[in-house]
Design a protein around this motif. Structure first.
Motif, short mmCIF file in Angstrom:
data_model
loop_
_atom_site.label_atom_id
_atom_site.label_comp_id
_atom_site.label_asym_id
_atom_site.label_seq_id
_atom_site.Cartn_x
_atom_site.Cartn_y
_atom_site.Cartn_z
N LYS A 241 0.86 -1.19 0.00
CA LYS A 241 0.00 0.00 0.00
C LYS A 241 0.89 1.23 0.00
O LYS A 241 2.06 1.20 0.39
CB LYS A 241 -0.93 0.00 1.21
N CYS A 242 0.31 2.35 -0.44
CA CYS A 242 0.99 3.64 -0.35
C CYS A 242 0.03 4.64 0.26
O CYS A 242 -1.11 4.79 -0.22
CB CYS A 242 1.46 4.11 -1.73
N THR A 243 0.46 5.31 1.31
CA THR A 243 -0.33 6.34 1.95
C THR A 243 0.13 7.70 1.44
O THR A 243 1.32 8.01 1.49
CB THR A 243 -0.16 6.28 3.48
N PHE A 244 -0.80 8.50 0.95
CA PHE A 244 -0.49 9.81 0.41
C PHE A 244 -0.96 10.87 1.40
O PHE A 244 -2.10 11.32 1.36
CB PHE A 244 -1.17 10.00 -0.95
N ALA A 248 4.55 10.60 1.08
CA ALA A 248 3.96 9.36 0.55
C ALA A 248 4.81 8.21 1.04
O ALA A 248 6.05 8.26 0.95
CB ALA A 248 3.91 9.39 -0.98
N LEU A 250 5.32 4.08 0.92
CA LEU A 250 5.04 2.80 0.26
C LEU A 250 5.57 1.68 1.13
O LEU A 250 6.76 1.64 1.44
CB LEU A 250 5.71 2.78 -1.11
N VAL A 368 7.13 7.54 -6.40
CA VAL A 368 6.50 6.29 -5.96
C VAL A 368 6.88 5.17 -6.91
O VAL A 368 7.17 4.04 -6.48
CB VAL A 368 4.97 6.46 -5.88
N ALA A 384 -4.03 2.19 -2.05
CA ALA A 384 -3.68 3.58 -1.76
C ALA A 384 -4.68 4.18 -0.79
O ALA A 384 -5.88 3.91 -0.87
CB ALA A 384 -3.65 4.40 -3.05
N THR A 389 -5.50 10.79 -2.29
CA THR A 389 -6.14 9.82 -3.19
C THR A 389 -7.39 10.41 -3.83
O THR A 389 -7.91 9.85 -4.80
CB THR A 389 -6.52 8.53 -2.45
N MET A 395 -3.60 9.68 -8.83
CA MET A 395 -3.75 8.23 -8.79
C MET A 395 -3.54 7.62 -10.18
O MET A 395 -2.89 6.57 -10.32
CB MET A 395 -5.13 7.84 -8.25
N VAL A 406 -4.05 0.78 -9.41
CA VAL A 406 -4.09 1.43 -8.10
C VAL A 406 -5.51 1.32 -7.56
O VAL A 406 -6.46 1.76 -8.20
CB VAL A 406 -3.66 2.90 -8.20
N VAL A 408 -7.99 2.36 -4.60
CA VAL A 408 -8.13 3.39 -3.58
C VAL A 408 -8.98 2.87 -2.42
O VAL A 408 -10.11 2.40 -2.62
CB VAL A 408 -8.74 4.67 -4.17
#
Length: 480
Positions: A241-244, A248, A250, A368, A384, A389, A395, A406, A408
């Protein structure tokens, strides 16, 4: 089972009251205000942090109107302070994970970088806790204890002196394989003899608090990014997962093995629960929402909500040839170059603000994509979460440049929901980790639209722009 889950973050504290059957019943958010200082300093007022936790938690409970079985707490991971363990009184400001003033500490220890990486899974960098702890001891106070903020907050709530395994693994003081403090590392950083907190599992009740009404168990201690990893069902090796958010982040689950990256990613404890300790590899982009805030300060967008509307005015999908490397606070993984600066290239008299905004979003996505290339296993999908997001342009850019769908996450509360799941594990001993995570389906799925050749060509041009922001004009190899 109803839980109060608190996510104490860099720019604010969020509290939710949540029940697996009924969803989010109460929500409150309280801002906090980091101070950005000359020389790379970033500080927070500890009193404001604690007040935000108490205020957000009490407001969420009031809005939910029902009692809770536990309080969970997710934390920033690498923010530290000195404090008096007898009284709980802060003895310093909180030194935020973004703070760079401990660079001289790391420079002095450069000859030990390979050994530190082998022991801890981390890169020798001020981003992590120990260099900032050492800086505090050299420059602010020798009194009391120096810990991450979670230990201080939990002490304020319960009187206990603990941290969880995921937070400890972000310190540069933990033997990653043994999941135990390493006295040799403490000596190396000039922290020998320091009192360090007991390491607990995320599924452990660490004490009780009356700060939110009756006496309530406190459990579910975890780093914010690892909490989101759990909430997004990244339970199997290779899931990511990647948190924005402000940055950011990953993360990819690696199971119960702790690989050491040779390319600049770091390895940490994902969590300790039900007697198991899965690990994760992670890479960091320092400026994501903070880059958007920069755009807002310049007047290019009114708010993050306007990103896509403004980006739609770009000359084309590649921003009319404009490229941005938004290294406004240096570069983290895989370059680890705090001396990097932002680059913005390819502008002409026809360049408009839509091109600039799209270029910034694509610059975040390109970082990313660089991180995704270095994961131990190829991605099949990237989950994500986080405020950014909401930008379909961002995205879609991530999907195009990684060549990966991706997905969300449908809630804005991934971190708090992950912490709540750990608290449920603490209170319900028969519950399995998979059973504690609420199932979900993506709110949006962005499929790659660009061909592999087009994405590769864009990324080659972007890497050339990146070199412009590095002293010497050449990109460094990834860290150890």
């Amino acid at each position: 089972m109803t839980v109060l889950a608190i996510d104490q973050g860099t720019s604010g504290t969020k509290a939710i009251v949540v029940d697996p059957a009924d969803g989010v019943l109460g929500l409150a958010e309280v801002p906090v205000h980091p101070d950005y200082l000359p020389g790379g300093g970033v500080e927070q007022d500890p009193a404001e942090l604690l007040d935000s936790v108490l205020t957000a938690g009490r407001l969420a409970l009031e809005r939910a109107g029902r009692p809770v079985a536990a309080v969970a707490l997710a934390n920033q991971g690498e923010t530290v302070l000195a404090w008096d363990p007898a009284t709980g009184r802060p003895l310093s400001r909180a030194i935020v994970w973004q703070d760079r003033r401990a660079e001289p500490v790391c420079a002095e220890l450069a000859a030990h970088a390979a050994d530190v990486a082998a022991r801890t899974g981390l890169v020798l960098d001020p981003y992590f806790s120990a260099p900032k702890m050492a800086w505090l001891r050299r420059n602010v106070t020798r009194e009391g204890v120096v810990t991450t903020t979670d230990t201080w907050l939990v002490h304020a709530l319960t009187g206990e002196f603990v941290t969880d395994a995921s937070t400890a693994s972000r310190s540069l003081l933990l033997d990653l394989d043994a999941v135990a403090w390493d006295s040799a590392l403490a000596e190396l950083f000039g922290l020998g003899g320091e009192r360090l907190p007991r390491i607990v599992g995320s599924d452990e009740i660490v004490g009780t608090t009356t700060a939110f009404g009756g006496e309530i168990p406190v459990a579910g201690l975890v780093v914010d990014q690892q909490a989101a990893l759990l909430a997004e069902n990244c339970l199997d090796p290779g899931t990511a997962k990647c948190t924005f958010g402000t940055g950011a982040f990953l993360l990819a689950n690696t199971g119960e093995t702790a690989p050491r990256s040779a390319s600049g990613l770091t390895t940490s404890v994902a969590w300790r629960a039900r007697g198991a300790t899965p690990y994760c590899v992670d890479g960091q982009v320092y400026t994501a929402a903070s880059a958007v805030r920069w755009l807002t300060d310049l007047g290019l967008v009114g708010s993050a909500a306007e990103l896509d509307a403004v980006a739609a005015g770009a000359a084309d999908e590649e921003a009319g040839g404009v490229l941005c490397v938004p290294a406004l606070a240096g570069l983290a993984a895989p370059w680890w170059r705090s001396d990097a600066t932002a680059a913005l290239t390819g502008m002409t008299l026809s360049t408009g603000r839509g091109d600039l905004v799209r270029a910034v979003l694509q610059g975040i996505a390109a970082q990313v994509a660089e991180l995704a290339d270095l994961l131990p296993a190829p991605l099949t999908a990237l989950r994500a979460d986080g405020g950014l997001t909401r930008s379909a342009v961002l995205m879609q850019s991530v999907a195009d440049l990684t060549g990966t769908p991706v997905e969300v996450y449908p809630s804005a509360h991934a971190t708090a929901l992950g912490a709540a799941a750990f608290a449920r594990l603490a209170v319900e001993p028969g519950l399995a980790v998979r059973g504690a995570v609420v199932g979900w389906t993506p709110s949006t799925r962005h499929e790659p639209r660009w061909s592999a050749d087009r994405a590769a060509a864009f990324r080659d041009r972007w890497r050339a722009a990146l070199a412009l922001g590095l002293p010497g004009g050449q990109a460094a190899e990834g860290g150890s």
